[in-house]
Design a protein around this motif. Structure first.
Motif, PDB file in Angstrom:
ATOM      1  N   ALA A 234       0.832  -1.208   0.000  1.00 17.48           N
ATOM      2  CA  ALA A 234       0.000   0.000   0.000  1.00 17.48           C
ATOM      3  C   ALA A 234       0.865   1.257   0.000  1.00 17.48           C
ATOM      4  CB  ALA A 234      -0.939  -0.008   1.202  1.00 17.48           C
ATOM      5  N   TRP A 235       1.903   1.266   0.832  1.00 14.53           N
ATOM      6  CA  TRP A 235       2.793   2.430   0.917  1.00 14.53           C
ATOM      7  C   TRP A 235       3.484   2.683  -0.419  1.00 14.53           C
ATOM      8  CZ3 TRP A 235       3.885   6.859   2.709  1.00 14.53           C
ATOM      9  CH2 TRP A 235       5.184   7.403   2.664  1.00 14.53           C
ATOM     10  N   GLU A 236       3.949   1.631  -1.075  1.00 14.45           N
ATOM     11  CA  GLU A 236       4.607   1.790  -2.368  1.00 14.45           C
ATOM     12  C   GLU A 236       3.652   2.395  -3.395  1.00 14.45           C
ATOM     13  OE1 GLU A 236       7.821   1.305  -3.507  1.00 14.45           O
ATOM     14  OE2 GLU A 236       8.215   1.222  -1.351  1.00 14.45           O
ATOM     15  N   GLU A 237       2.415   1.919  -3.400  1.00  4.75           N
ATOM     16  CA  GLU A 237       1.449   2.434  -4.365  1.00  4.75           C
ATOM     17  C   GLU A 237       1.100   3.889  -4.083  1.00  4.75           C
ATOM     18  OE1 GLU A 237      -3.024   1.389  -6.030  1.00  4.75           O
ATOM     19  OE2 GLU A 237      -1.623  -0.211  -5.556  1.00  4.75           O
ATOM     20  N   ILE A 238       0.930   4.208  -2.808  1.00  9.00           N
ATOM     21  CA  ILE A 238       0.565   5.583  -2.447  1.00  9.00           C
ATOM     22  C   ILE A 238       1.697   6.549  -2.766  1.00  9.00           C
ATOM     23  CG2 ILE A 238       0.110   7.114  -0.483  1.00  9.00           C
ATOM     24  CD1 ILE A 238      -1.491   4.678   0.716  1.00  9.00           C
ATOM     25  N   LYS A 239       2.906   6.229  -2.359  1.00  6.99           N
ATOM     26  CA  LYS A 239       4.005   7.182  -2.547  1.00  6.99           C
ATOM     27  C   LYS A 239       4.347   7.367  -4.025  1.00  6.99           C
ATOM     28  CE  LYS A 239       8.261   4.454  -2.204  1.00  6.99           C
ATOM     29  NZ  LYS A 239       9.481   4.189  -1.412  1.00  6.99           N
ATOM     30  N   ASN A 240       4.010   6.375  -4.854  1.00  4.75           N
ATOM     31  CA  ASN A 240       4.282   6.485  -6.283  1.00  4.75           C
ATOM     32  C   ASN A 240       3.082   6.994  -7.084  1.00  4.75           C
ATOM     33  OD1 ASN A 240       7.088   5.539  -6.630  1.00  4.75           O
ATOM     34  ND2 ASN A 240       6.315   3.656  -5.705  1.00  4.75           N
ATOM     35  N   HIS A 241       1.990   7.316  -6.395  1.00  4.81           N
ATOM     36  CA  HIS A 241       0.816   7.840  -7.081  1.00  4.81           C
ATOM     37  C   HIS A 241       1.155   9.175  -7.742  1.00  4.81           C
ATOM     38  CE1 HIS A 241      -3.203   9.751  -7.447  1.00  4.81           C
ATOM     39  NE2 HIS A 241      -3.573   8.520  -7.742  1.00  4.81           N
ATOM     40  N   GLU A 242       0.542   9.438  -8.860  1.00  2.00           N
ATOM     41  CA  GLU A 242       0.874  10.626  -9.651  1.00  2.00           C
ATOM     42  C   GLU A 242       0.664  11.936  -8.898  1.00  2.00           C
ATOM     43  OE1 GLU A 242      -3.468  10.749 -11.935  1.00  2.00           O
ATOM     44  OE2 GLU A 242      -1.639  10.407 -13.076  1.00  2.00           O
ATOM     45  N   ALA A 243      -0.242  11.961  -7.935  1.00  2.00           N
ATOM     46  CA  ALA A 243      -0.512  13.207  -7.208  1.00  2.00           C
ATOM     47  C   ALA A 243       0.570  13.530  -6.184  1.00  2.00           C
ATOM     48  CB  ALA A 243      -1.867  13.128  -6.508  1.00  2.00           C
ATOM     49  N   VAL A 244       1.297  12.514  -5.739  1.00  2.00           N
ATOM     50  CA  VAL A 244       2.316  12.695  -4.701  1.00  2.00           C
ATOM     51  C   VAL A 244       3.601  13.213  -5.331  1.00  2.00           C
ATOM     52  CG1 VAL A 244       3.778  11.503  -3.008  1.00  2.00           C
ATOM     53  CG2 VAL A 244       1.340  10.915  -3.205  1.00  2.00           C
ATOM     54  N   THR A 245       4.133  14.297  -4.782  1.00  2.00           N
ATOM     55  CA  THR A 245       5.372  14.863  -5.309  1.00  2.00           C
ATOM     56  C   THR A 245       6.570  14.581  -4.414  1.00  2.00           C
ATOM     57  OG1 THR A 245       4.856  16.985  -4.250  1.00  2.00           O
ATOM     58  CG2 THR A 245       4.173  16.702  -6.551  1.00  2.00           C
ATOM     59  N   MET A 246       6.307  14.158  -3.160  1.00  2.00           N
ATOM     60  CA  MET A 246       7.402  13.829  -2.246  1.00  2.00           C
ATOM     61  C   MET A 246       6.892  12.900  -1.161  1.00  2.00           C
ATOM     62  SD  MET A 246       9.751  16.340   0.141  1.00  2.00           S
ATOM     63  CE  MET A 246      10.600  17.063  -1.276  1.00  2.00           C
ATOM     64  N   SER A 247       7.741  11.973  -0.732  1.00  2.00           N
ATOM     65  CA  SER A 247       7.396  11.120   0.404  1.00  2.00           C
ATOM     66  C   SER A 247       8.575  11.037   1.358  1.00  2.00           C
ATOM     67  CB  SER A 247       7.001   9.708  -0.063  1.00  2.00           C
ATOM     68  OG  SER A 247       8.123   9.010  -0.568  1.00  2.00           O
ATOM     69  N   ILE A 248       8.255  10.824   2.631  1.00  2.00           N
ATOM     70  CA  ILE A 248       9.268  10.635   3.669  1.00  2.00           C
ATOM     71  C   ILE A 248       8.915   9.375   4.459  1.00  2.00           C
ATOM     72  CG2 ILE A 248      10.345  11.564   5.753  1.00  2.00           C
ATOM     73  CD1 ILE A 248       9.840  14.365   4.684  1.00  2.00           C
ATOM     74  N   ASP A 249       9.843   8.427   4.489  1.00  2.00           N
ATOM     75  CA  ASP A 249       9.675   7.161   5.197  1.00  2.00           C
ATOM     76  C   ASP A 249      10.450   7.241   6.508  1.00  2.00           C
ATOM     77  OD1 ASP A 249       9.876   4.537   6.157  1.00  2.00           O
ATOM     78  OD2 ASP A 249      10.129   3.652   4.172  1.00  2.00           O
ATOM     79  N   LEU A 250       9.706   7.210   7.633  1.00  2.00           N
ATOM     80  CA  LEU A 250      10.328   7.197   8.962  1.00  2.00           C
ATOM     81  C   LEU A 250      10.189   5.819   9.616  1.00  2.00           C
ATOM     82  CD1 LEU A 250       9.082  10.661  10.289  1.00  2.00           C
ATOM     83  CD2 LEU A 250      11.279  10.130   9.213  1.00  2.00           C
ATOM     84  N   PHE A 251       9.931   4.820   8.817  1.00  2.00           N
ATOM     85  CA  PHE A 251       9.734   3.418   9.152  1.00  2.00           C
ATOM     86  C   PHE A 251       8.387   3.159   9.799  1.00  2.00           C
ATOM     87  CE2 PHE A 251      10.097  -0.658  11.319  1.00  2.00           C
ATOM     88  CZ  PHE A 251      10.583  -1.444  10.288  1.00  2.00           C
ATOM     89  N   PHE A 252       8.126   3.717  10.952  1.00  2.00           N
ATOM     90  CA  PHE A 252       6.856   3.455  11.626  1.00  2.00           C
ATOM     91  C   PHE A 252       5.723   4.320  11.085  1.00  2.00           C
ATOM     92  CE2 PHE A 252       9.866   1.782  14.798  1.00  2.00           C
ATOM     93  CZ  PHE A 252       9.357   0.491  14.891  1.00  2.00           C
TER      94      PHE A 252
END
Length: 272
Positions: A234-252
């Protein structure tokens, strides 16, 4: 809070994944980060050491729940508990297994305090600890929080009463039935914290439901993004969605941003 059986990573698997994250993530000091926005986030949010007036009050309520032996009936809607929960739950066990740790509850407070969202949506009230932190980030903001279980929502309502919080609207019921009306009620969603039904399909669906109600300044935060293979998917799909311009993974937790002035999509993994 949603409860059901689901194949989640066991303690060893999660520990190994966290070790991989810790080794490969940026060091959390801002060194080598070329994005001014992310550098500012690291310095002024992640590394902010301030202690705020509300922290002690909220943590006293958490401590009380951690020793509360009252048994309540809990409706089961989805995934969420690491303890093999049944319909009857002891409040102290809910507090131990379902509440976000102080470090991350206070991080959510710092994010909301720094970026000043006017409307905050939370999926998964649980006992109301995280909600209380978000409420205290700005007493003028509007908090709409959704909880599946009526009895857990009742405990959360008591949390808000104890802390004198007035800017929270509670909505109880299955997210599949309540999210749409909550979004219409909130109008624009400046900040959303999604902590419920830890499965791929509902998580992605909730993201897509929220999407029409955001602006380019909105921040969406997803809990337990490495909790299971489904949540990682789910996280991979969301962060790669066309509307998202940046993501930050803090693990939890994982954060996604939508600012149009980020011309190239970027993903950051930061140690926290």
């Amino acid at each position: 809070m949603y409860i059901a059986s689901l194949i989640m990573y066991n303690a060893f698997q999660l520990g190994f994944k966290y070790l991989q994250y810790y080794i490969t993530a940026s060091n959390g000091k801002g060194h080598g980060v070329h994005s001014p926005f992310v550098f500012d986030f690291i310095i002024n949010v992640l590394n902010s050491k301030g202690t705020y007036y509300c922290f002690n009050e909220i943590e006293q309520v958490r401590k009380a729940y951690l020793i509360n032996s009252e048994v309540i009936e809990v409706e089961d809607f989805g995934a969420g508990s690491r303890t093999g929960a049944t319909k009857k739950r002891v409040i102290k066990n809910i507090a131990r297994s379902a509440l976000k740790p102080r470090k991350y509850s206070q991080l959510l407070f710092k994010i909301a305090t720094y970026y000043k969202p006017k409307t905050i949506l939370e999926l998964g009230t649980s006992l109301g600890i995280t909600t209380s932190y978000l409420s205290n980030s700005n007493k003028e903001s509007k908090i709409i929080t959704l909880e599946g279980s009526e009895n857990i929502a009742s405990v959360a309502a008591n949390t808000f009463k104890q802390l004198g919080l007035k800017n929270i609207t509670q909505i109880t019921g299955n997210f599949d039935e309540t999210l749409s009306s909550a979004l219409k009620q909130s109008g624009v969603t400046d900040f959303a914290y999604v902590d419920g039904n830890h499965r791929y399909e509902p998580t992605v669906r909730y993201y897509r439901e929220i999407l029409p109600f955001i602006t380019e300044e909105s921040i969406l935060i997803f809990d337990d993004i490495h909790w299971s293979k489904e949540m990682e998917q789910a996280w991979e799909e969301i962060k790669n969605h066309e509307a998202v311009t940046m993501s930050i993974d803090l693990f939890f937790i994982g954060l996604v941003f939508f600012k149009k002035d980020f011309k190239v999509k970027q993903h950051f993994t930061i140690r926290y």
